[in-house]
Design an enzyme around this catalytic site. Structure first.
Site, PDB file in Angstrom:
ATOM      1  N   SER A 141       7.614   9.806 106.748  1.00  0.00           N
ATOM      2  CA  SER A 141       6.228   9.455 106.441  1.00  0.00           C
ATOM      3  C   SER A 141       5.663  10.436 105.406  1.00  0.00           C
ATOM      4  O   SER A 141       6.196  10.544 104.312  1.00  0.00           O
ATOM      5  CB  SER A 141       5.412   9.421 107.736  1.00  0.00           C
ATOM      6  N   ASP A 268       6.050  -2.513 107.904  1.00  0.00           N
ATOM      7  CA  ASP A 268       5.411  -1.234 108.198  1.00  0.00           C
ATOM      8  C   ASP A 268       3.897  -1.394 108.077  1.00  0.00           C
ATOM      9  O   ASP A 268       3.390  -1.751 107.008  1.00  0.00           O
ATOM     10  CB  ASP A 268       5.921  -0.180 107.200  1.00  0.00           C
ATOM     11  N   HIS A 296       6.657   1.303 111.473  1.00  0.00           N
ATOM     12  CA  HIS A 296       6.540   2.627 110.853  1.00  0.00           C
ATOM     13  C   HIS A 296       7.305   3.634 111.702  1.00  0.00           C
ATOM     14  O   HIS A 296       6.884   4.002 112.799  1.00  0.00           O
ATOM     15  CB  HIS A 296       5.073   3.036 110.746  1.00  0.00           C
TER      16      HIS A 296
END
Length: 323
Positions: A141, A268, A296
């Site tokens: 991320s 996502d 995600h």
């Protein structure tokens, strides 16, 4: 490795994102190592083995993990990756960004999505500490965005530190990501982040009165509003728009020269599929892998209650067999 396929009992990007939090395994007994930073702050690194002394005798591969926004070494993906690395005899270390190890950092600044200079300092120090080890880095991320930006900026010079890298669920286009998280059900993730971001910002204000506008910070109801009043000015940006534009890693993908895996699910909730890069927007050394499902940093497999082993195995397979 086969392309990721979500189990039938876990449909949709939101379920695939949230469910891993419910089946997070217990972490390994980490060995913590504190580093003083050049500007008088500190970071904490959590190793799956006793932190190495600086020498040139160990040849075990070293796997470095940079976590996501408000993550740490106890995030589910950090635990599963360190467990998988340990199982094959690799050393592993999770770099807790400033203020993410359970103790507030000393300086007004903290960490941000485009902090490639911090990535550079960390990786070069690790290289000096482990000069004989093949070293691989994974960013998840926010950490994935910062790592990709560093790879694109340093180009061939990144090879001084790493053999290969991977970015998982990186918010490659921060503007698209930030505005996407302000819509519909996605706002639940924004509120989740804002709880801890605001708590940490309030602590900063106790130690540094007047550091930023407390009223605006407290009233922030989106990541844009928070970044505009806190993150951007604390890290040298003119505002949220300037920060999101300059910190995004997508424009840097064409400069990457190391073998690099970029893995993002098309569902996502953090990044709309239309913001994912096309092949011509990345260098030949970059493998773009965009499975239809996964959420995600989700990628759950198996029958109930499910497993979180697909992602660490995908990463290790890339480093062992595809580089």
């Amino acid at each position: 490795m086969t392309t990721y396929r979500a189990p039938g009992w876990l449909p949709g990007g939101h379920a695939q994102t949230i469910y891993p939090l419910l089946i997070r395994p217990d972490p390994l007994p980490y060995h913590r190592d504190r580093w003083e930073t050049p500007d008088g702050d500190f970071i904490d690194l959590d190793w799956n083995v006793v932190p190495p002394a600086s020498n040139g005798t160990d040849t075990r591969p070293l796997l470095v993990l940079f976590h996501g926004l408000e993550g740490s070494s106890v995030s589910h993906y950090a635990i599963t990756l360190m467990r998988a690395a340990t199982a094959i005899g690799w050393s592993g270390v999770v770099v807790n960004f400033r203020g993410c190890s359970g103790e507030s950092n000393r300086l007004p600044r903290a960490y941000h999505s485009g902090d490639s200079d911090e990535i550079d300092w960390i990786l070069r120090r690790l290289r000096a500490l482990c000069p004989t080890r093949p070293c691989y880095a994974v960013g998840v991320s926010l950490g994935g965005n910062a790592l990709l930006k560093w790879l694109g900026e340093r180009q061939a010079g990144a090879g001084d530190c790493l053999r290969a890298a991977a970015a998982i669920s990186a918010p490659l286009d921060l503007t698209a990501c930030g505005h996407h998280l302000a819509r519909g059900f996605n706002r639940i993730y924004t509120q989740y982040f804002l709880r801890t971001l605001k708590r940490n910002a309030t602590e900063k204000l106790r130690r540094y009165p007047g550091l930023f506008d407390e009223r605006r910070m407290s009233a922030a109801n989106s990541l844009y509003e928070f970044d505009d009043v806190v993150t951007a000015p604390l890290h040298g940006f003119a505002g949220a728009d300037d920060y999101w534009r300059k910190a995004s890693s997508k424009p840097w993908l064409t400069g990457i020269r190391l073998p690099t895996l970029v893995l993002n699910a098309q569902n996502d909730p953090f990044l709309p599929a239309q913001a994912l890069p096309l092949a011509r927007q990345a260098a030949a050394s970059v493998r773009l892998e965009f499975p239809r499902q996964g959420g995600h940093v989700g990628f759950v497999t198996g029958s109930l209650p499910g497993r979180l082993d697909w992602l660490p195995q995908r990463l290790l397979h890339f480093f062992q067999h595809e580089v």
